[in-house]
Design an enzyme around this catalytic site. Structure first.
Site, mmCIF file in Angstrom:
data_model
loop_
_atom_site.group_PDB
_atom_site.id
_atom_site.type_symbol
_atom_site.label_atom_id
_atom_site.label_comp_id
_atom_site.label_asym_id
_atom_site.label_seq_id
_atom_site.Cartn_x
_atom_site.Cartn_y
_atom_site.Cartn_z
ATOM 1 N N PHE A 128 0.825 -1.217 0.000
ATOM 2 C CA PHE A 128 0.000 0.000 0.000
ATOM 3 C C PHE A 128 0.858 1.266 0.000
ATOM 4 O O PHE A 128 0.389 2.333 -0.394
ATOM 5 C CB PHE A 128 -0.944 -0.013 1.211
ATOM 6 C CG PHE A 128 -2.032 1.020 1.151
ATOM 7 C CD1 PHE A 128 -2.995 0.989 0.149
ATOM 8 C CD2 PHE A 128 -2.108 2.022 2.113
ATOM 9 C CE1 PHE A 128 -4.003 1.940 0.091
ATOM 10 C CE2 PHE A 128 -3.113 2.984 2.070
ATOM 11 C CZ PHE A 128 -4.066 2.936 1.053
ATOM 12 N N PRO A 130 3.302 2.405 -1.938
ATOM 13 C CA PRO A 130 3.451 3.186 -3.174
ATOM 14 C C PRO A 130 2.255 4.104 -3.441
ATOM 15 O O PRO A 130 2.431 5.229 -3.934
ATOM 16 C CB PRO A 130 3.571 2.109 -4.259
ATOM 17 C CG PRO A 130 4.146 0.930 -3.548
ATOM 18 C CD PRO A 130 3.519 0.957 -2.180
ATOM 19 N N TYR A 131 1.063 3.640 -3.114
ATOM 20 C CA TYR A 131 -0.142 4.464 -3.297
ATOM 21 C C TYR A 131 -0.106 5.680 -2.376
ATOM 22 O O TYR A 131 -0.397 6.806 -2.798
ATOM 23 C CB TYR A 131 -1.388 3.613 -3.031
ATOM 24 C CG TYR A 131 -2.679 4.380 -3.094
ATOM 25 C CD1 TYR A 131 -3.207 4.789 -4.318
ATOM 26 C CD2 TYR A 131 -3.387 4.685 -1.933
ATOM 27 C CE1 TYR A 131 -4.404 5.496 -4.381
ATOM 28 C CE2 TYR A 131 -4.580 5.390 -1.987
ATOM 29 C CZ TYR A 131 -5.082 5.779 -3.217
ATOM 30 O OH TYR A 131 -6.255 6.484 -3.266
ATOM 31 N N VAL A 132 0.266 5.471 -1.118
ATOM 32 C CA VAL A 132 0.335 6.583 -0.167
ATOM 33 C C VAL A 132 1.416 7.574 -0.588
ATOM 34 O O VAL A 132 1.221 8.792 -0.507
ATOM 35 C CB VAL A 132 0.585 6.072 1.274
ATOM 36 C CG1 VAL A 132 0.586 7.237 2.260
ATOM 37 C CG2 VAL A 132 -0.469 5.050 1.679
ATOM 38 N N LYS A 135 0.047 9.632 -3.509
ATOM 39 C CA LYS A 135 -0.925 10.618 -3.039
ATOM 40 C C LYS A 135 -0.239 11.735 -2.237
ATOM 41 O O LYS A 135 -0.628 12.901 -2.329
ATOM 42 C CB LYS A 135 -2.006 9.932 -2.199
ATOM 43 C CG LYS A 135 -2.980 9.088 -3.017
ATOM 44 C CD LYS A 135 -3.740 9.950 -4.007
ATOM 45 C CE LYS A 135 -4.879 9.221 -4.683
ATOM 46 N NZ LYS A 135 -5.564 10.086 -5.683
#
Length: 216
Positions: A128, A130-132, A135
């Protein structure tokens, strides 16, 4: 207010275009990737434009010509790799921000992740992070501009029917929230200039959306 909805065919985006079309103050221009996705939005009376977020900034800016606001609710989705997270959730967002400047669109609403702080990156579950990260940097890029931005940090997203009842503030306890209610929060944010320059977390609560937005 004409609103360019980037990521219109996503689960939040579909609710959002519907709510925009039902709002007397707003009209939607839906950004989709494939022609076969158009019928849903055309049935709502929304304008449709086909854009791939991996295209050049100029292509996105052309789609943004003549609109008053942009909502970025696109995402690479949970089943893609780190490369697509980088290309859509980070670079796609940054290119859309730059396209807004190029097209002279001042109002910009970003749908982010619940917590995009440095601490959240370090403590993110495996896969998770990389997504954070994406963003986090997209949010940083937006706040460094002179756009009239609002950044919405939703809790865990569900497909349950919306209740039109939320808790929102700069910081709230982690929780869940229906995608339908996030779409309502976006509409209320577009209709309320007090959300300009603000970022806030949203979970299900006990306050009607419009009332909660007015408290920001």
């Amino acid at each position: 207010m004409k609103v360019l909805v980037v990521g219109a065919n996503g689960q939040i985006g579909k609710h959002l275009v519907k709510f925009i079309q039902e709002d007397d103050n707003l009209e939607a221009k839906a950004v989709i990737r494939k022609e076969e996705q158009a019928a849903y939005f055309q049935d709502l009376g929304a304008e449709v434009t086909i854009v791939d977020l991996e295209d050049d900034i100029d292509v996105i800016a052309k789609a943004a010509e003549g609109v008053d606001a942009i909502v970025f609710t696109a995402g690479s989705g949970p089943h893609t790799g780190k490369d697509k997270t980088l290309m859509i959730d980070l670079d796609g967002a940054v290119k859309t921000i730059e396209a807004a400047k190029q097209a002279n669109v001042k109002r910009y609403v970003m749908i982010s992740s619940f917590d995009t702080s440095r601490e959240a990156i370090q403590s993110a579950p495996e896969g998770f992070a990389p997504y954070v990260v994406a963003k986090h940097y997209a949010d940083e890029w937006l706040t460094a501009t002179d756009l009239d931005y609002t950044i919405i940090h939703p809790g865990g997203l569900t497909n349950e029917p919306g209740k039109n009842q939320v808790q929102l503030a700069e910081k709230v306890e982690r929780g869940q929230v229906p995608r339908e209610d996030i779409a309502r929060v976006i509409v209320a944010s577009l209709n309320n200039d007090s959300t300009i320059g603000k970022r806030f977390q949203v979970v299900t609560g006990n306050t009607p959306v419009e009332e909660a937005i007015k408290s920001i």
